[in-house]
Design a protein around this motif. Sequence first.
Motif, PDB file in Angstrom:
ATOM      1  N   ALA A 177     -52.703  37.081  30.951  1.00  0.00           N
ATOM      2  CA  ALA A 177     -51.470  36.483  31.471  1.00  0.00           C
ATOM      3  C   ALA A 177     -50.925  37.290  32.645  1.00  0.00           C
ATOM      4  N   LEU A 178     -51.019  38.607  32.563  1.00  0.00           N
ATOM      5  CA  LEU A 178     -50.584  39.450  33.666  1.00  0.00           C
ATOM      6  C   LEU A 178     -51.458  39.234  34.897  1.00  0.00           C
ATOM      7  N   ASP A 179     -52.757  39.082  34.675  1.00  0.00           N
ATOM      8  CA  ASP A 179     -53.698  38.915  35.788  1.00  0.00           C
ATOM      9  C   ASP A 179     -53.439  37.636  36.573  1.00  0.00           C
ATOM     10  N   ILE A 180     -53.028  36.578  35.877  1.00  0.00           N
ATOM     11  CA  ILE A 180     -52.796  35.297  36.570  1.00  0.00           C
ATOM     12  C   ILE A 180     -51.307  35.080  36.861  1.00  0.00           C
ATOM     13  N   HIS A 181     -50.495  36.127  36.670  1.00  0.00           N
ATOM     14  CA  HIS A 181     -49.047  36.096  36.956  1.00  0.00           C
ATOM     15  C   HIS A 181     -48.321  35.033  36.114  1.00  0.00           C
ATOM     16  N   ALA A 182     -48.758  34.921  34.853  1.00  0.00           N
ATOM     17  CA  ALA A 182     -48.133  33.957  33.938  1.00  0.00           C
ATOM     18  C   ALA A 182     -47.316  34.650  32.857  1.00  0.00           C
ATOM     19  N   HIS A 183     -47.370  35.958  32.785  1.00  0.00           N
ATOM     20  CA  HIS A 183     -46.686  36.701  31.726  1.00  0.00           C
ATOM     21  C   HIS A 183     -45.178  36.721  31.954  1.00  0.00           C
ATOM     22  N   ASP A 196     -45.674  31.560  31.304  1.00  0.00           N
ATOM     23  CA  ASP A 196     -45.132  30.473  32.115  1.00  0.00           C
ATOM     24  C   ASP A 196     -45.814  29.170  31.724  1.00  0.00           C
ATOM     25  N   TYR A 197     -44.988  28.148  31.459  1.00  0.00           N
ATOM     26  CA  TYR A 197     -45.544  26.889  30.953  1.00  0.00           C
ATOM     27  C   TYR A 197     -46.497  26.235  31.948  1.00  0.00           C
ATOM     28  N   LYS A 198     -46.361  26.545  33.224  1.00  0.00           N
ATOM     29  CA  LYS A 198     -47.261  25.973  34.226  1.00  0.00           C
ATOM     30  C   LYS A 198     -48.693  26.445  34.032  1.00  0.00           C
ATOM     31  N   HIS A 199     -48.869  27.582  33.360  1.00  0.00           N
ATOM     32  CA  HIS A 199     -50.205  28.156  33.175  1.00  0.00           C
ATOM     33  C   HIS A 199     -50.688  28.047  31.732  1.00  0.00           C
ATOM     34  N   VAL A 200     -50.037  27.227  30.931  1.00  0.00           N
ATOM     35  CA  VAL A 200     -50.369  27.181  29.506  1.00  0.00           C
ATOM     36  C   VAL A 200     -51.808  26.740  29.261  1.00  0.00           C
ATOM     37  N   GLU A 201     -52.328  25.786  30.024  1.00  0.00           N
ATOM     38  CA  GLU A 201     -53.702  25.315  29.815  1.00  0.00           C
ATOM     39  C   GLU A 201     -54.708  26.428  30.102  1.00  0.00           C
ATOM     40  N   LYS A 202     -54.483  27.186  31.144  1.00  0.00           N
ATOM     41  CA  LYS A 202     -55.377  28.300  31.462  1.00  0.00           C
ATOM     42  C   LYS A 202     -55.389  29.327  30.334  1.00  0.00           C
ATOM     43  N   VAL A 203     -54.189  29.639  29.825  1.00  0.00           N
ATOM     44  CA  VAL A 203     -54.082  30.636  28.765  1.00  0.00           C
ATOM     45  C   VAL A 203     -54.756  30.141  27.492  1.00  0.00           C
ATOM     46  N   LEU A 204     -54.538  28.888  27.126  1.00  0.00           N
ATOM     47  CA  LEU A 204     -55.153  28.347  25.912  1.00  0.00           C
ATOM     48  C   LEU A 204     -56.670  28.280  26.045  1.00  0.00           C
ATOM     49  N   ASN A 205     -57.166  27.933  27.214  1.00  0.00           N
ATOM     50  CA  ASN A 205     -58.619  27.939  27.431  1.00  0.00           C
ATOM     51  C   ASN A 205     -59.186  29.346  27.286  1.00  0.00           C
TER      52      ASN A 205
END
Length: 219
Positions: A177-183, A196-205
């Motif tokens: 999450a830190l690497d993709i700036h979603a934390h 960040d909810y905008k990155h939820v699909e990436k995190v779940l994958n």
Amino acid sequence: VVELGDGTHIFYPTRVAIQLVQGKHSSSGAGSNKATSKAVEQDLQLSNPSRSSHLAIIVQTNFMVCAYTTSELHVSMLGLFCDVHTIRRLPNMVFMVLTRDSVKSAFALGIQAKQVLRFLEKHAHPKLLESGQPPIPDNVQDQIWLWDRERHRVVWSEVFVHQCVMAGEFRAVKQYALDIHAHKWSSESRKEVLVDYKHVEKVLNFVRQWRAKTVAREG
């Protein structure tokens, strides 16, 4: 202008009055807000107040604004950040009070704290300037800045709460999450990572792939 039973006159800045301050009509709310702020900014860009539309302001420590003017345009402009319910009139003078609600209403229109202060400073009464006193009392300046900062005390973000269940999952998910700036926030003791909810699909994958690899490795 509304006349009360006791003969008191109260001025309310309607949409038309705001448009007078803007100097043009706007078709949308966002455009109206931008134009209002621009109108104040244009006035501040003038090196000196216009002699044809005299305005001299005294700001008191009790937040009372005393304005020497006969211009309805000036009254409308003052009504953007002063409480119009407190207006009192004399033949060549109006009184209004700066309040938390009135100043925050100006912020909602797109007017900034620095613009309110610069407007009051620029049109300060000449006698006040000659006396060497500050054009705006320190307590009034400080309070306006504090009201402005109230808008930035809390920043809302739409997040997804991921609950980690496997050993090592928390650190892996947090780092990804830190690497993709979603934390947004995390708690190792609770094994939770807010992203960040905008990155939820990436995190779940990532979580699915990480768990699959971990199970395969352990199996």
